[in-house]
Design a protein around this motif. Structure first.
Motif, short mmCIF file in Angstrom:
data_model
loop_
_atom_site.label_atom_id
_atom_site.label_comp_id
_atom_site.label_asym_id
_atom_site.label_seq_id
_atom_site.Cartn_x
_atom_site.Cartn_y
_atom_site.Cartn_z
N VAL A 192 3.40 -0.67 10.24
CA VAL A 192 4.66 0.06 10.31
C VAL A 192 5.71 -0.80 11.01
CG1 VAL A 192 3.61 2.36 10.23
CG2 VAL A 192 4.05 1.28 12.44
N ALA A 193 6.93 -0.67 10.52
CA ALA A 193 8.10 -1.28 11.18
C ALA A 193 8.83 -0.14 11.87
CB ALA A 193 9.01 -1.95 10.15
N GLU A 194 9.23 -0.41 13.10
CA GLU A 194 9.88 0.67 13.84
C GLU A 194 11.01 0.16 14.71
OE1 GLU A 194 6.97 2.59 16.34
OE2 GLU A 194 6.43 0.73 17.32
N THR A 195 11.93 1.07 14.95
CA THR A 195 12.98 0.90 15.96
C THR A 195 12.59 1.93 17.01
OG1 THR A 195 14.40 2.46 14.77
CG2 THR A 195 14.70 0.13 14.27
N ASP A 196 13.37 2.98 17.11
CA ASP A 196 12.95 4.12 17.94
C ASP A 196 12.18 5.12 17.08
OD1 ASP A 196 15.18 4.78 16.42
OD2 ASP A 196 15.96 6.20 17.90
N ARG A 197 12.02 4.78 15.81
CA ARG A 197 11.25 5.58 14.85
C ARG A 197 10.73 4.65 13.77
NH1 ARG A 197 14.70 7.70 10.24
NH2 ARG A 197 16.54 6.38 10.28
N ILE A 198 9.80 5.13 12.97
CA ILE A 198 9.24 4.31 11.89
C ILE A 198 10.28 4.24 10.77
CG2 ILE A 198 7.42 4.14 10.16
CD1 ILE A 198 5.55 5.47 12.19
N ILE A 199 10.60 3.01 10.36
CA ILE A 199 11.63 2.79 9.33
C ILE A 199 11.08 2.11 8.08
CG2 ILE A 199 13.50 2.73 11.01
CD1 ILE A 199 13.41 -0.44 10.53
N GLY A 200 9.82 1.69 8.12
CA GLY A 200 9.24 1.02 6.96
C GLY A 200 7.75 0.85 7.14
N PHE A 201 7.10 0.45 6.04
CA PHE A 201 5.67 0.24 6.10
C PHE A 201 5.23 -0.74 5.03
CE2 PHE A 201 6.43 3.95 3.43
CZ PHE A 201 5.76 3.61 2.26
N ALA A 202 4.05 -1.31 5.25
CA ALA A 202 3.35 -2.13 4.26
C ALA A 202 1.93 -1.60 4.22
CB ALA A 202 3.35 -3.60 4.66
N ILE A 203 1.43 -1.35 3.00
CA ILE A 203 0.08 -0.84 2.83
C ILE A 203 -0.69 -1.85 1.99
CG2 ILE A 203 -1.37 1.03 1.96
CD1 ILE A 203 1.06 2.87 2.28
N CYS A 204 -1.85 -2.25 2.49
CA CYS A 204 -2.65 -3.25 1.77
C CYS A 204 -4.12 -2.93 1.89
CB CYS A 204 -2.36 -4.65 2.32
SG CYS A 204 -2.94 -4.88 4.00
N SER A 205 -4.90 -3.64 1.08
CA SER A 205 -6.35 -3.56 1.13
C SER A 205 -6.90 -4.96 0.97
CB SER A 205 -6.90 -2.69 -0.01
OG SER A 205 -6.49 -1.36 0.14
N THR A 206 -8.06 -5.19 1.54
CA THR A 206 -8.73 -6.47 1.35
C THR A 206 -9.31 -6.51 -0.05
OG1 THR A 206 -9.24 -6.63 3.70
CG2 THR A 206 -10.55 -7.98 2.22
N ILE A 207 -9.17 -7.66 -0.71
CA ILE A 207 -9.76 -7.86 -2.03
C ILE A 207 -10.68 -9.07 -1.96
CG2 ILE A 207 -7.92 -6.79 -3.37
CD1 ILE A 207 -6.73 -9.58 -3.81
N TYR A 208 -11.67 -9.05 -2.82
CA TYR A 208 -12.61 -10.16 -2.89
C TYR A 208 -13.18 -10.17 -4.30
CZ TYR A 208 -16.58 -13.19 -2.10
OH TYR A 208 -17.47 -14.21 -2.18
N PRO A 209 -13.38 -11.28 -4.92
CA PRO A 209 -13.08 -12.63 -4.47
C PRO A 209 -11.70 -13.07 -4.95
CG PRO A 209 -14.37 -12.78 -6.47
CD PRO A 209 -14.17 -11.30 -6.18
N GLY A 210 -11.23 -14.11 -4.33
CA GLY A 210 -10.03 -14.79 -4.76
C GLY A 210 -10.38 -16.23 -5.03
#
Length: 164
Positions: A59-77
């Motif tokens: 999460v990205a925040e100032t005095d509140r949450i303003i954004g997010f990134a959601i990911c998962s691990t993948i295999y194989p690469g």
């Protein structure tokens, strides 16, 4: 960063369960932004409380949450090394261009390297030039040799029932 004539500091950190209500409101905003249906708030909260294994949220925040990134691990690469697949990157409208998206991507890249991952993959809306420019500015490269597929709805159900 200036938002409405106020300078704010932006920080990025891993999501905590205490963030779920604020994050659910941001998910609702994301769905409005993309003009797609949104499940009820309570459903979003329940899903956040029971994330599948391997899902990570920054999460990205100032005095509140303003954004997010959601990911998962993948295999194989490449080289049979793990990587991350970035499923969603979203920053509230007034904060776009503030550096919040870049900070989220930097945190994801740092985490990938700390874990020995070999890459971060994601998809992007091919018609959104601002977004494509943003990702290109991070050093991301388009992969013209790859095609994105999706199996959902009736096709998903039909394949699941095949040979039954």
């Amino acid at each position: 960063m200036a938002v409405e004539n106020v300078t704010v500091a932006i920080s990025v950190r891993p999501h905590l369960p205490a963030d779920n209500a604020a994050l659910a409101r941001l998910f609702e905003e994301m769905q409005r932004h993309y003009r797609v249906p949104c499940p009820p708030f309570e459903t979003i909260l329940a899903d956040l409380a029971t994330l599948p294994p391997g899902v990570e949220i920054l999460v990205a925040e100032t005095d509140r949450i303003i954004g997010f990134a959601i990911c998962s691990t993948i295999y194989p690469g490449p080289g049979l090394r793990a990587g991350f697949f970035l499923k969603e990157l979203f920053v509230l409208g007034p904060y776009r261009g503030s550096g919040a998206g870049r900070l989220l991507m930097q945190a994801l890249a740092r985490t990938a390297l700390q874990r020995g991952h070999g890459r971060v993959d994601w998809t992007a809306d091919g018609g959104n030039e601002r977004l494509l420019t943003f990702y290109g500015g991070l050093g991301g490269t388009r992969q013209p040799d790859k095609v994105f597929f999706r199996l959902s709805g009736e096709a998903l159900a039909a394949l699941a029932k095949a040979d039954d």
